[in-house]
Design a protein around this motif. Structure first.
Motif, PDB file in Angstrom:
ATOM      1  N   TYR A 118       1.035  -1.098   0.040  1.00  0.00           N
ATOM      2  CA  TYR A 118      -0.053  -0.003  -0.115  1.00  0.00           C
ATOM      3  C   TYR A 118       0.887   1.064   0.033  1.00  0.00           C
ATOM      4  CZ  TYR A 118      -3.928  -3.164   1.523  1.00  0.00           C
ATOM      5  OH  TYR A 118      -4.883  -4.053   1.524  1.00  0.00           O
ATOM      6  N   TYR A 119       0.673   2.089  -0.845  1.00  0.00           N
ATOM      7  CA  TYR A 119       1.238   3.484  -0.663  1.00  0.00           C
ATOM      8  C   TYR A 119       0.491   4.347   0.372  1.00  0.00           C
ATOM      9  CZ  TYR A 119       3.896   2.605  -4.838  1.00  0.00           C
ATOM     10  OH  TYR A 119       4.722   2.188  -5.810  1.00  0.00           O
ATOM     11  N   LYS A 120       1.249   5.214   0.814  1.00  0.00           N
ATOM     12  CA  LYS A 120       0.673   6.360   1.581  1.00  0.00           C
ATOM     13  C   LYS A 120       0.011   7.443   0.450  1.00  0.00           C
ATOM     14  CE  LYS A 120       4.453   7.213   3.654  1.00  0.00           C
ATOM     15  NZ  LYS A 120       5.551   8.066   4.610  1.00  0.00           N
ATOM     16  N   ALA A 121      -1.144   7.997   1.310  1.00  0.00           N
ATOM     17  CA  ALA A 121      -1.693   8.907   0.505  1.00  0.00           C
ATOM     18  C   ALA A 121      -0.489  10.035   0.103  1.00  0.00           C
ATOM     19  CB  ALA A 121      -2.677   9.739   1.385  1.00  0.00           C
ATOM     20  N   GLU A 122       0.416  10.582   0.465  1.00  0.00           N
ATOM     21  CA  GLU A 122       1.400  11.374   0.127  1.00  0.00           C
ATOM     22  C   GLU A 122       1.963  10.835  -1.062  1.00  0.00           C
ATOM     23  OE1 GLU A 122       2.186  11.426   4.563  1.00  0.00           O
ATOM     24  OE2 GLU A 122       0.710  10.410   3.177  1.00  0.00           O
ATOM     25  N   ASP A 123       2.403   9.434  -1.135  1.00  0.00           N
ATOM     26  CA  ASP A 123       2.968   8.944  -2.426  1.00  0.00           C
ATOM     27  C   ASP A 123       1.747   8.687  -3.576  1.00  0.00           C
ATOM     28  OD1 ASP A 123       5.710   8.364  -1.862  1.00  0.00           O
ATOM     29  OD2 ASP A 123       4.963   6.886  -0.231  1.00  0.00           O
ATOM     30  N   GLU A 124       0.614   8.424  -3.070  1.00  0.00           N
ATOM     31  CA  GLU A 124      -0.286   8.560  -4.230  1.00  0.00           C
ATOM     32  C   GLU A 124      -0.451   9.697  -4.768  1.00  0.00           C
ATOM     33  OE1 GLU A 124      -3.754   5.419  -3.129  1.00  0.00           O
ATOM     34  OE2 GLU A 124      -3.510   6.839  -1.358  1.00  0.00           O
ATOM     35  N   ILE A 125      -0.494  10.874  -4.141  1.00  0.00           N
ATOM     36  CA  ILE A 125      -0.411  12.206  -4.880  1.00  0.00           C
ATOM     37  C   ILE A 125       0.768  12.621  -5.723  1.00  0.00           C
ATOM     38  CG2 ILE A 125      -0.502  14.823  -4.307  1.00  0.00           C
ATOM     39  CD1 ILE A 125      -1.800  13.990  -1.722  1.00  0.00           C
ATOM     40  N   MET A 126       2.083  11.943  -5.210  1.00  0.00           N
ATOM     41  CA  MET A 126       3.051  12.088  -5.942  1.00  0.00           C
ATOM     42  C   MET A 126       3.044  11.294  -7.096  1.00  0.00           C
ATOM     43  SD  MET A 126       6.946  11.394  -4.760  1.00  0.00           S
ATOM     44  CE  MET A 126       7.219  12.731  -3.365  1.00  0.00           C
ATOM     45  N   LEU A 127       2.480  10.109  -7.284  1.00  0.00           N
ATOM     46  CA  LEU A 127       2.659   8.929  -8.307  1.00  0.00           C
ATOM     47  C   LEU A 127       1.437   9.012  -9.359  1.00  0.00           C
ATOM     48  CD1 LEU A 127       4.250   6.432  -6.305  1.00  0.00           C
ATOM     49  CD2 LEU A 127       5.460   7.812  -8.026  1.00  0.00           C
ATOM     50  N   GLY A 128       0.269   9.072  -8.670  1.00  0.00           N
ATOM     51  CA  GLY A 128      -0.971   8.979  -9.485  1.00  0.00           C
ATOM     52  C   GLY A 128      -0.972  10.240 -10.579  1.00  0.00           C
ATOM     53  N   PRO A 129      -1.356  11.371 -10.263  1.00  0.00           N
ATOM     54  CA  PRO A 129      -1.142  12.543 -11.083  1.00  0.00           C
ATOM     55  C   PRO A 129      -0.064  12.673 -12.062  1.00  0.00           C
ATOM     56  CG  PRO A 129      -2.082  13.203  -9.095  1.00  0.00           C
ATOM     57  CD  PRO A 129      -1.259  11.831  -8.813  1.00  0.00           C
ATOM     58  N   ALA A 130       1.082  12.267 -11.594  1.00  0.00           N
ATOM     59  CA  ALA A 130       2.445  12.251 -12.434  1.00  0.00           C
ATOM     60  C   ALA A 130       2.067  11.121 -13.522  1.00  0.00           C
ATOM     61  CB  ALA A 130       3.528  11.963 -11.419  1.00  0.00           C
ATOM     62  N   CYS A 131       1.381   9.925 -13.343  1.00  0.00           N
ATOM     63  CA  CYS A 131       1.466   9.042 -14.302  1.00  0.00           C
ATOM     64  C   CYS A 131       0.256   9.429 -15.396  1.00  0.00           C
ATOM     65  CB  CYS A 131       1.089   7.872 -13.755  1.00  0.00           C
ATOM     66  SG  CYS A 131       2.346   6.968 -12.956  1.00  0.00           S
ATOM     67  N   PHE A 132      -0.654  10.177 -14.872  1.00  0.00           N
ATOM     68  CA  PHE A 132      -1.864  10.597 -15.664  1.00  0.00           C
ATOM     69  C   PHE A 132      -1.318  11.857 -16.571  1.00  0.00           C
ATOM     70  CE2 PHE A 132      -5.015  13.582 -16.950  1.00  0.00           C
ATOM     71  CZ  PHE A 132      -6.145  12.990 -16.937  1.00  0.00           C
ATOM     72  N   LEU A 133      -0.237  12.732 -15.935  1.00  0.00           N
ATOM     73  CA  LEU A 133       0.178  14.009 -16.980  1.00  0.00           C
ATOM     74  C   LEU A 133       1.114  13.090 -18.088  1.00  0.00           C
ATOM     75  CD1 LEU A 133       1.297  16.371 -14.322  1.00  0.00           C
ATOM     76  CD2 LEU A 133      -0.680  16.554 -15.880  1.00  0.00           C
TER      77      LEU A 133
END
Length: 717
Positions: A327-342
């Protein structure tokens, strides 16, 4: 032992990209076979892409789907393996969301989805119809000519049936069906189905993965069995980011888990599983009694064995070991999820990079950090030998395929595709925000512009004064409230106009590129500001895409603190500790504009209001009643009533702004994104009845309604 190698996958499919989708499916099958798998499962609607939306109504779409299916099942790399493929199928002029189960150029079964997702981001019943019922099977006649020519089949079974091989039995459930109270896996397992597949189009949302994993694990923890979960990955053309995380689970234990955030277009995971473990696990007598009474599914026979024969057992092959999920922490989810989307958004839009108005505040800082995170992901993929990522990057930065240029650091990538700009006002902008923006740009490598917009603003005000003979003034210069707000709005809107000007011209003027394509303009308005309507319509919150538009201010702060530590970038802490301000009014010795003062509520309060409004589905009175319990230890009922009424006042008068809100990456369950996730009016009447009910409740409390609770420390004293 009876060992089987099974494969599932994450696929980065793109809505309507039939050629690319086909090739990625074939590549996933190729990789599955290379790993020895005898069954391969793919994501929901993988042939078309999940997010086709109203295109699903087009007859062309189903025609192309059959043509793609024919090319897949006839491909030489797609033989001697059972395939579970996803596509929309018309049966008797009704469109169904289906799994197509195939083996060696033969369609064994078309299995339509029984329960359709119809809330939040999903409106499947707009396009599809649920299948007729559990265990209902009939003939699908008049298969398309491309299939008849290939398979010699004119018809095949369609419905809720299962596939019986020489050694086991497997059945499918699709995405939403797992979330329903009477999930198919229960009755399937009671009928002796040992392998269950779930093909999904499940989007990412902060802190959501644990819910999904709990459901998948529980599916076989109680019933026993092998569960193959496949998921879509990436941006397929809409606001959602599908986060992959395909899994293989045996009797409630995870034995394989794919990545949740990655730039790989195809990721296949396999596991060696023992069919005997399932049979042993299901020996409980109470289960046997229920299984004895279970209704049977029609079994479609196939002359193929998933496992090796017992006499051919290879002791060098062992069942995959179980482990706890990642599981990722929410901080990592924000760091990685939108980055992959972009990254998907950029490479598929065929534009030259990103342009960001970098104000020196935490929101634009967070957006810049997400772009930098994208650059780091791209760099890492290239270092690992991802040739597709390299080809995409070269195209974006204007290099041809023969170019020798290769990024040496993530900052090298940022310099070629990311432009940031501080657009200040001499009277309103502080040196602190200007310096923070410049220092951050230097750290992450963006091409940074620093200029003031006073001359443009003065020209507009002078034009207005020439026409009306009235020069608008700030309230600090004895102007009216209306004039003060109008001047702020001019600044905000001019920044939007200038953003698009620079985004279009910088690639050629500053980078010397001759290729077509401009920079995509990024917005950086957080979810709380959108909910409150605390932004100017058509200001620099109007952009091409907003990476943080569905993230709360509270989570953004946690993300920046995390990034400061992970990237060894202490200057980011300055953005967290700085008071949030729009800097649209002059700074004086005794006045600095404050966002929370202007809004009349704090960001933390807005986050609570948003969850109660959307997630818990509460109106004004229901919210007031709930907050009496949540905030009753620090605020009086009268104060809570005032805060609720203030929130709904601003929410209702600003709801119209949601109709023009920049599309944001969906990350939060209380996003106010209009027309897709949050279907609500944009013209509201006063909440008179609710307000009166709240006021009557406070009045009935008498003096207690006005009294703040006494803190515990004072009680002890």
């Amino acid at each position: 032992m009876q060992l089987v190698i099974l494969a599932t996958c994450n696929l980065n499919q793109w809505a309507l990209d039939f050629v690319g989708n086909r090739d990625r499916i074939i590549e996933s099958i190729r990789q599955a076979k290379a790993k020895g798998a005898t069954l391969r499962v793919g994501p929901e609607l993988e042939v078309t892409g999940y997010g086709c939306l109203d295109h699903f109504a087009e007859l062309d779409l189903t025609d192309h789907s059959w043509e793609s299916l024919a090319e897949i099942i006839s491909h030489e790399d797609c033989q001697d393996i059972l395939l579970d493929l996803g596509a929309p199928i018309r049966h008797r002029n009704v469109l169904y969301n289906c799994r197509i189960l195939c083996y060696n150029k033969q369609i064994l079964l078309i299995r339509p989805k029984l329960s359709l997702a119809q809330d939040g981001n999903y409106r499947e019943m707009r396009y599809f119809t649920p299948w007729k019922g559990v265990r209902v099977v009939e003939k699908h006649t008049h298969l398309p000519q491309c299939i008849q020519n290939l398979t010699g089949q004119d018809e095949c079974p369609i419905g809720d049936a299962v596939i019986s091989t020489l050694d086991t039995c497997f059945g499918a459930e699709t995405c939403e069906e797992m979330f329903t109270p009477q999930s198919p896996h229960i009755s399937l397992s009671l009928d002796g189905v040992e392998i269950l597949t779930n093909s999904s189009g499940s989007h990412h949302e902060l802190r959501k993965l644990d819910t999904r994993i709990d459901l998948i694990r529980s599916a076989t923890a109680k019933c026993g069995g092998i569960y193959l979960y496949a998921n879509q990955r990436g941006c397929d053309g809409d606001r959602l980011y599908y986060d992959g995380c395909s899994m293989i689970i045996v009797n409630g234990k995870i034995v394989a888990q794919a990545s949740q955030f990655s730039l790989k277009d195809v990721e296949v995971i396999t596991a060696v599983v023992d069919l005997d473990e399932v049979r042993s696990y299901r020996q409980a007598k109470s289960r046997a009694m229920q299984a004895r009474e279970a209704l049977s599914y029609q079994r479609i026979e196939v002359n193929f064995s998933l496992s090796t024969r017992r006499e051919e057992f290879d002791f060098r092959i062992s069942p995959s070991k179980s482990f706890e999920p990642l599981y990722y922490k929410a901080e990592d989810e924000i760091m990685l999820g939108p980055a992959c989307f972009l990254w998907d958004f950029l490479r598929r839009s065929r534009q030259a990079g990103f342009f960001l108005p970098l104000s020196g505040g935490i929101d634009s800082c967070a957006t810049a950090c997400i772009v930098f995170s994208m650059c780091k992901l791209v760099y890492d993929e290239i270092q690992e030998g991802n040739n597709q990522a390299l080809r995409d990057l070269l195209q974006i930065v204007g290099e041809d395929s023969s170019s020798s240029w290769r990024p040496q650091t993530p900052e090298d990538i940022a310099r070629r595709l990311f432009v940031s700009a501080y657009m200040g006002m001499a009277k309103n902008s502080s040196s602190d925000t200007r310096n923070r923006a410049r220092e951050l740009a230097g750290k992450i490598g963006s091409y940074h512009l620093n200029f003031d917009i006073d001359t443009v603003i003065n020209a507009i005000l002078t034009l207005f004064a020439t026409v009306t003979r009235v020069m608008p003034r700030y309230k600090t210069d004895s102007g009216s409230v209306v004039q003060n707000l109008a001047i702020q709005n001019i600044q905000a809107r001019v920044r939007m106009v200038l953003s698009y000007l620079f985004a279009q011209l910088v690639p050629s003027v500053c980078f010397g590129r001759t290729i077509s394509g401009s920079l995509l303009v990024l917005s950086s308005a957080n979810v709380d500001e959108s909910l409150r309507g605390y932004f100017t319509k058509y200001d620099c919150s109007s952009a091409d895409i907003n990476p943080i538009g569905s993230v709360s201010k509270k989570d953004l702060k946690r993300f920046i603190i995390h990034a400061a530590e992970k990237w060894d970038m202490p200057l980011l802490i300055d953005f967290v500790t700085a008071p949030p301000t729009a800097e649209l009014e002059p700074i004086t010795e005794d006045y600095v504009q404050s966002d929370e003062v202007d809004m009349g509520m704090s960001y933390d309060e807005l986050s609570v209001f948003g969850r109660l409004r959307k997630v818990e589905k509460l109106g004004p009175y229901g919210m007031f009643a709930k907050l009496l319990h949540l905030w009753g230890d620090v605020l009086s009922p009268h104060e809570i009533a005032d805060k609720v009424k203030r929130f709904f006042w601003f929410y209702s008068i600003n709801r119209h702004k949601m109709t023009t809100l920049t599309p944001s990456v969906h990350m939060e369950a209380y996003s106010p994104d209009d027309n897709r996730f949050d279907l609500r009016p944009f013209l509201y009447p006063p909440f008179t009845a609710a307000y009166k009910k709240i006021e009557a409740a406070v009045s009935a409390m008498g003096v207690a309604g006005l009294r703040r609770p006494v803190p515990e420390e004072k009680k002890d004293a």
